[in-house]
Scaffold this active site. Structure first.
Site, PDB file in Angstrom:
ATOM      1  CE  LYS A   1      14.441  14.627  37.806  1.00 36.24           C
ATOM      2  NZ  LYS A   1      14.082  15.141  36.249  1.00 36.24           N
TER       3      LYS A   1
ATOM      4  CD  GLU B   1      11.105  15.915  43.564  1.00 35.13           C
ATOM      5  OE1 GLU B   1      12.201  16.236  43.414  1.00 35.13           O
ATOM      6  OE2 GLU B   1      10.007  15.610  42.086  1.00 35.13           O
TER       7      GLU B   1
END
Length: 495
Positions: free
Chosen positions: A310, A294
């Protein structure tokens, strides 16, 4: 020739003659047919202060370039209000806000201009999650059992940049920490030659496979039993039902004995599970091994972006399985609601430092596929207000919303209440800050710490109103799979 006896004063004037590959204060040389990056960095990986930002070129998003440095001329570290600056073998200590002290220190080297499309000169290090205490008034009830620094930032005068897309290797030497002038240029030449000599040494090394560590039935521990984890989630769900929060990211920390070579372990990890935003930091008494997928922040000129993750699903056994699982992820109302909340939170954070009306969602709910799982990712971007520097950006957005919750401050309070140990580096950020501006940081997830003969790594997930405790617990194990497999401890822990 010896380095300056003091750190250059802010705003030191100089007249630089800049060209694409040479300036008065920066020398850059492209290396044809570069050696394997792990062979090159491996020659210095054992030196305290060495740092590698390691990109998987096949990933959709990754570091803009693989970058490494060694033998930093300055190291900045902090624990609480206690700040240590190690410069030319001498250590000075001050008290205060680490963000403000680091910001002032970085500005002292801001006369180094970027070269073409990359910052060229700067610092590499990490910002631990617990730096949040300098940004918000939040509790600190969790036990800080590891007692590691909240941040460690290494300042480099010699950096190696490998561009995954083109295969180019650039070696950049600034001559810091000397003041601008003939001595700095001479030091830059000498250090550049050191870098080229290192490249030549790496050419003599036969390309080697990733080291295979012996399989061991290592006893794996967690800071939460399964029952403890379920109880923590029940408390979070009660807060959500009461309207205190909409979402909170709850994690558990795994630990095992480890007596091997951290660099060998990292090489094995990256060869089996290459990461978009991997990193290896030798911080002296401890090592950081990051397998992060990420991006937290990318700052280029007056542009800023963040890419929150997410939504998670395991990989399938076949292409058809993957397609079915991705479809389920895209349609899952729980995963989509969780994702939308975090995108809105990131838009709000960027709005604190961006021009009015400039914050926008560039990509929404894109599914990216990794070696063991699928993730749902969005990109939120904006145009920075004039005069905003990288540390201003960090202060406005840290820690990342994808690993805290919504609303962020209350979510952090809940995290501190239900997680038994302080997060330390976990869910902080690792990356590069350019002396002339520019910054790229990951979110420090899928990240291990090797210290005191043990290895620690932590995984978690976002909890919302319709979360299943069993499913959320299984997700933490899924996200730890890369370390389970690399260490040879098996993936059946806790099941």
């Amino acid at each position: 020739m010896t380095p300056s006896s003091s750190i250059p004063a802010p705003g030191t004037p100089h007249a630089a003659r800049r060209t694409p590959y040479r300036s008065f204060d920066l020398l850059v040389e492209e290396v044809p047919n570069p050696p394997v990056i792990t062979d090159l960095f491996g020659l210095v990986a054992c030196r305290p202060g060495s740092s590698l930002l390691d990109a998987d070129p096949w990933a959709v998003n990754h570091w803009r370039a693989t970058c490494f440095g060694y033998d930093p001329f300055l190291t900045f570290s902090a624990k609480g209000q206690e700040i240590t600056i190690s410069f030319q073998g001498e250590h000075s200590r001050v008290r205060g806000d680490p963000f403000r002290h680091l910001q002032a220190l970085l500005q002292q080297f801001g006369d180094i201009a970027p070269v073409r499309e990359f910052p060229a000169a700067g610092a590499i290090g990490y910002f631990g999650y617990d730096l949040r205490h300098h940004l918000e008034t939040v509790p600190a009830a969790a036990v800080d059992d590891l007692r590691l620094p909240d941040c460690v930032i290494h300042f480099y005068d010699l950096l190696f940049w490998f561009e995954p897309g083109t295969g180019r290797l650039l070696v950049a030497s600034s001559g810091l920490p000397l003041h601008p002038g003939a001595e700095r240029e001479q030091r830059a030449r000498e250090r550049l030659q050191e870098g080229l000599d290192l490249v030549q040494r790496a050419r003599l090394i036969a390309r080697s496979a990733s080291p295979e560590l012996p399989h061991t039935e290592t006893l794996l521990e967690s800071n939460m039993s399964k029952a403890h984890y379920f109880k923590a989630l029940e408390a979070v769900l009660e807060y959500i039902a009461a309207g205190d929060i909409y979402q909170a990211n709850i994690s558990q920390r795994f630990a095992a004995h480890f007596s091997g070579d951290p660099w060998a372990l990292y090489r094995r990890l990256r060869s089996r599970f290459p990461a978009s935003f991997g990193a290896y930091l030798h911080c002296g008494p401890f090592h950081v091994l990051s397998n992060s997928p990420e991006r937290f922040l990318l700052v280029e000129g007056n542009q800023i972006s963040t890419c929150p993750i997410k939504g998670t699903r395991p990989r399938g056994m076949t292409v058809e399985d993957d397609a079915r699982i991705i479809g389920q992820l895209r349609r899952d109302p729980k995963e989509r609601a969780e994702h939308v909340m975090i995108v809105d939170l990131e838009r709000n954070d960027l709005g604190r430092i961006c021009q009015v009306g400039s914050v926008h969602v560039e990509q929404f709910e894109t599914v990216e596929t990794y070696h063991t799982l699928h993730h749902m990712v969005s990109t939120v971007a904006g145009i920075l207000e004039k005069g905003t520097d990288p540390i201003d950006c960090l202060r406005a957005t840290f820690p990342g919303g994808s690993i805290t919750g919504a609303p962020k401050i209350r979510a952090m309070e809940v995290i501190d209440e239900v997680e038994p140990t302080a997060r330390g580096l976990y869910t902080g950020a690792i990356g590069f800050i350019g002396f002339s501006g520019g910054m790229e940081l990951n979110i420090a997830i899928r990240t291990a710490i090797v210290t005191g003969g043990r290895i620690y790594f932590q995984t978690g997930g976002g909890i919302v109103a319709d979360s299943s405790p069993v499913r959320e617990y299984e997700e933490t194990l899924l996200k730890a799979e890369t370390f389970f497999r690399t260490l040879g401890v098996g993936a059946g822990f806790g099941r």
